[in-house]
Design a protein around this motif. Structure first.
Motif, PDB file in Angstrom:
ATOM      1  N   PRO A  58       0.789  -1.229   0.000  1.00  0.00           N
ATOM      2  CA  PRO A  58       0.000   0.000   0.000  1.00  0.00           C
ATOM      3  C   PRO A  58       0.824   1.282   0.000  1.00  0.00           C
ATOM      4  O   PRO A  58       0.461   2.264  -0.669  1.00  0.00           O
ATOM      5  CB  PRO A  58      -0.832  -0.110   1.284  1.00  0.00           C
ATOM      6  N   THR A  59       1.931   1.300   0.717  1.00  0.00           N
ATOM      7  CA  THR A  59       2.713   2.536   0.835  1.00  0.00           C
ATOM      8  C   THR A  59       3.425   2.917  -0.457  1.00  0.00           C
ATOM      9  O   THR A  59       3.957   4.022  -0.570  1.00  0.00           O
ATOM     10  CB  THR A  59       3.760   2.412   1.963  1.00  0.00           C
ATOM     11  N   LEU A  60       3.452   2.005  -1.437  1.00  0.00           N
ATOM     12  CA  LEU A  60       4.085   2.324  -2.714  1.00  0.00           C
ATOM     13  C   LEU A  60       3.095   2.906  -3.718  1.00  0.00           C
ATOM     14  O   LEU A  60       3.485   3.259  -4.831  1.00  0.00           O
ATOM     15  CB  LEU A  60       4.728   1.068  -3.316  1.00  0.00           C
ATOM     16  N   SER A  61       1.833   3.022  -3.312  1.00  0.00           N
ATOM     17  CA  SER A  61       0.795   3.535  -4.200  1.00  0.00           C
ATOM     18  C   SER A  61       0.281   4.873  -3.680  1.00  0.00           C
ATOM     19  O   SER A  61       0.594   5.300  -2.585  1.00  0.00           O
ATOM     20  CB  SER A  61      -0.359   2.532  -4.313  1.00  0.00           C
ATOM     21  N   GLY A  62      -0.525   5.519  -4.509  1.00  0.00           N
ATOM     22  CA  GLY A  62      -1.181   6.753  -4.087  1.00  0.00           C
ATOM     23  C   GLY A  62      -0.478   8.005  -4.565  1.00  0.00           C
ATOM     24  O   GLY A  62       0.748   8.041  -4.700  1.00  0.00           O
ATOM     25  N   ILE A  63      -1.281   9.036  -4.822  1.00  0.00           N
ATOM     26  CA  ILE A  63      -0.794  10.342  -5.244  1.00  0.00           C
ATOM     27  C   ILE A  63      -1.471  11.365  -4.353  1.00  0.00           C
ATOM     28  O   ILE A  63      -2.706  11.405  -4.271  1.00  0.00           O
ATOM     29  CB  ILE A  63      -1.139  10.603  -6.729  1.00  0.00           C
ATOM     30  N   SER A  64      -0.696  12.183  -3.662  1.00  0.00           N
ATOM     31  CA  SER A  64      -1.288  13.120  -2.702  1.00  0.00           C
ATOM     32  C   SER A  64      -0.459  14.389  -2.606  1.00  0.00           C
ATOM     33  O   SER A  64       0.750  14.388  -2.859  1.00  0.00           O
ATOM     34  CB  SER A  64      -1.413  12.468  -1.321  1.00  0.00           C
ATOM     35  N   LEU A  65      -1.127  15.466  -2.214  1.00  0.00           N
ATOM     36  CA  LEU A  65      -0.461  16.742  -1.992  1.00  0.00           C
ATOM     37  C   LEU A  65      -0.114  16.838  -0.513  1.00  0.00           C
ATOM     38  O   LEU A  65      -0.989  16.726   0.359  1.00  0.00           O
ATOM     39  CB  LEU A  65      -1.385  17.885  -2.410  1.00  0.00           C
ATOM     40  N   GLU A  66       1.164  17.033  -0.209  1.00  0.00           N
ATOM     41  CA  GLU A  66       1.638  17.131   1.171  1.00  0.00           C
ATOM     42  C   GLU A  66       2.377  18.448   1.340  1.00  0.00           C
ATOM     43  O   GLU A  66       3.576  18.539   1.080  1.00  0.00           O
ATOM     44  CB  GLU A  66       2.537  15.944   1.512  1.00  0.00           C
ATOM     45  N   GLY A  67       1.642  19.474   1.745  1.00  0.00           N
ATOM     46  CA  GLY A  67       2.251  20.793   1.885  1.00  0.00           C
ATOM     47  C   GLY A  67       2.719  21.338   0.547  1.00  0.00           C
ATOM     48  O   GLY A  67       1.947  21.459  -0.395  1.00  0.00           O
ATOM     49  N   GLU A  68       4.003  21.635   0.457  1.00  0.00           N
ATOM     50  CA  GLU A  68       4.576  22.184  -0.768  1.00  0.00           C
ATOM     51  C   GLU A  68       5.147  21.106  -1.683  1.00  0.00           C
ATOM     52  O   GLU A  68       5.900  21.417  -2.604  1.00  0.00           O
ATOM     53  CB  GLU A  68       5.690  23.194  -0.408  1.00  0.00           C
ATOM     54  N   TRP A  69       4.765  19.851  -1.433  1.00  0.00           N
ATOM     55  CA  TRP A  69       5.272  18.741  -2.238  1.00  0.00           C
ATOM     56  C   TRP A  69       4.119  17.883  -2.739  1.00  0.00           C
ATOM     57  O   TRP A  69       3.131  17.676  -2.030  1.00  0.00           O
ATOM     58  CB  TRP A  69       6.209  17.851  -1.416  1.00  0.00           C
ATOM     59  N   LEU A  70       4.254  17.379  -3.945  1.00  0.00           N
ATOM     60  CA  LEU A  70       3.366  16.340  -4.460  1.00  0.00           C
ATOM     61  C   LEU A  70       4.061  15.009  -4.254  1.00  0.00           C
ATOM     62  O   LEU A  70       5.186  14.817  -4.715  1.00  0.00           O
ATOM     63  CB  LEU A  70       3.075  16.552  -5.941  1.00  0.00           C
ATOM     64  N   ARG A  71       3.398  14.096  -3.558  1.00  0.00           N
ATOM     65  CA  ARG A  71       3.952  12.761  -3.342  1.00  0.00           C
ATOM     66  C   ARG A  71       3.326  11.791  -4.336  1.00  0.00           C
ATOM     67  O   ARG A  71       2.103  11.667  -4.423  1.00  0.00           O
ATOM     68  CB  ARG A  71       3.686  12.258  -1.925  1.00  0.00           C
ATOM     69  N   ILE A  72       4.179  11.101  -5.087  1.00  0.00           N
ATOM     70  CA  ILE A  72       3.731  10.094  -6.038  1.00  0.00           C
ATOM     71  C   ILE A  72       4.323   8.752  -5.618  1.00  0.00           C
ATOM     72  O   ILE A  72       5.547   8.597  -5.559  1.00  0.00           O
ATOM     73  CB  ILE A  72       4.178  10.428  -7.477  1.00  0.00           C
ATOM     74  N   GLY A  73       3.477   7.791  -5.302  1.00  0.00           N
ATOM     75  CA  GLY A  73       3.961   6.469  -4.935  1.00  0.00           C
ATOM     76  C   GLY A  73       4.733   5.827  -6.072  1.00  0.00           C
ATOM     77  O   GLY A  73       4.403   6.006  -7.255  1.00  0.00           O
ATOM     78  N   ALA A  74       5.763   5.089  -5.748  1.00  0.00           N
ATOM     79  CA  ALA A  74       6.658   4.531  -6.759  1.00  0.00           C
ATOM     80  C   ALA A  74       5.945   3.568  -7.713  1.00  0.00           C
ATOM     81  O   ALA A  74       6.380   3.379  -8.841  1.00  0.00           O
ATOM     82  CB  ALA A  74       7.831   3.818  -6.089  1.00  0.00           C
ATOM     83  N   MET A  75       4.829   2.942  -7.279  1.00  0.00           N
ATOM     84  CA  MET A  75       4.114   2.005  -8.130  1.00  0.00           C
ATOM     85  C   MET A  75       3.117   2.688  -9.062  1.00  0.00           C
ATOM     86  O   MET A  75       2.378   2.020  -9.785  1.00  0.00           O
ATOM     87  CB  MET A  75       3.386   0.965  -7.275  1.00  0.00           C
ATOM     88  N   THR A  76       3.081   4.003  -9.084  1.00  0.00           N
ATOM     89  CA  THR A  76       2.196   4.735  -9.998  1.00  0.00           C
ATOM     90  C   THR A  76       2.550   4.393 -11.440  1.00  0.00           C
ATOM     91  O   THR A  76       3.712   4.441 -11.835  1.00  0.00           O
ATOM     92  CB  THR A  76       2.332   6.247  -9.763  1.00  0.00           C
ATOM     93  N   ARG A  77       1.552   4.060 -12.238  1.00  0.00           N
ATOM     94  CA  ARG A  77       1.775   3.662 -13.632  1.00  0.00           C
ATOM     95  C   ARG A  77       2.092   4.872 -14.512  1.00  0.00           C
ATOM     96  O   ARG A  77       1.657   5.992 -14.242  1.00  0.00           O
ATOM     97  CB  ARG A  77       0.539   2.950 -14.187  1.00  0.00           C
TER      98      ARG A  77
END
Length: 286
Positions: A58-77
């Motif tokens: 689960p922690t390798l998936s997901g796309i979210s906005l975290e403050g001044e950063w966009l977090r993209i999980g490594a398993m994003t296609r």
């Protein structure tokens, strides 16, 4: 050819994946999208005793906005870089590059983290990561660290990821006011590896360049920051004169190796042509 026999494990967590890797005494390989690992197995360039599938963590998936950063999980296609609204808005250079990556079948399965970890110097996403000053989050048995993209790519197919570690997420600074981007590549056919490519991100204030980042790919053993070309554009309007100066400065930035079918001087020439094209067509994103 067919791959040699190996054991298969689908990991449910990063800790479980790293434990399995350690128990195999390093004779293991991680599987994400599979478009790099599977061909290397078929060609017997790798012959691991164990394959650890990361796709259900689960922690390798997901796309979210975290403050001044966009977090993209490594398993994003790859295809999500085209379709996901958060990536479109906050990481538009990834969205601009994604349609150039191979073909739809590969984009539907390949992962952003896999592409970055593979570190092919002719690939689009590593160059984009450098241009937009991405930070790569790496998990290890002793903790988590974030490595700037400029320090992540070390050599051809070599990164800051140590054996047994896992690229967990990609962190991208959100766009700032006046930010512009550009991306293009020259390839023999659409979907082929690029002969040369360029990813550009800049900040313009009253039409003046206040920040410039140029990353070229397929010109060396890793994504190449064109530092001299960046300096040539700093504090200037992007016009014919400044573009010509940036193109000329590439002689100080590039030293590609000679290829019997593609001489080094030709690659530099194409890089100059492409850089001029990209700088002339920058797109405002913020």
């Amino acid at each position: 050819m067919k791959s040699p026999a190996f054991e298969y494990m689908r990991a449910e967590s990063i800790a479980a994946a790293m434990t399995a890797y350690a128990e195999a005494d390093g004779d293991a390989v991680y599987l994400s999208g599979g478009h790099s690992v599977v061909p290397s197995l078929a060609l017997r360039l790798q012959a691991p005793a164990l394959m650890v599938d990361l796709s259900e963590i689960p922690t390798l998936s997901g796309i979210s906005l975290e403050g001044e950063w966009l977090r993209i999980g490594a398993m994003t296609r790859h295809v999500q870089a085209i379709t996901d609204p958060l990536i479109n808005k906050y990481a538009p250079l990834f969205s601009a590059a994604a349609p150039y990556v191979a073909h739809p079948a590969i984009r539907n399965r390949g992962t952003l983290g896999g592409s970055l970890a593979h570190a092919d110097p002719a690939s689009e996403f590593p160059a984009v990561a450098v241009a937009i000053r991405t930070e790569l989050e790496i998990a290890s048995p002793t903790g988590i660290r974030r490595v700037p993209a400029d320090e992540f790519f070390l050599d051809i197919y070599e990164t800051a990821i140590a054996p047994g570690e896992i690229l967990q997420a990609i962190y991208i600074p959100v766009p700032v006011a006046g930010q512009v981007i550009g991306f293009d590549e020259i390839a023999r056919r659409r979907g082929d590896y690029a002969m040369v490519g360029a990813a550009v991100q800049a900040v313009m204030t009253d039409s003046i360049v206040t920040d410039m980042s140029i990353s070229l790919f397929s010109v060396g053993d890793r994504p190449t920051r064109a530092a001299s070309a960046e300096v040539a554009l700093q504090g200037r309007v992007i016009d014919n004169a400044s573009i010509a100066d940036a193109q000329a400065a590439l002689s100080d930035d590039l030293s590609p190796t000679d290829d019997p079918q593609f001489p080094a001087h030709m690659r530099v020439l194409l890089a100059r042509v492409l850089l001029g094209r990209v700088l002339s067509n920058l797109k405002v994103v913020a």
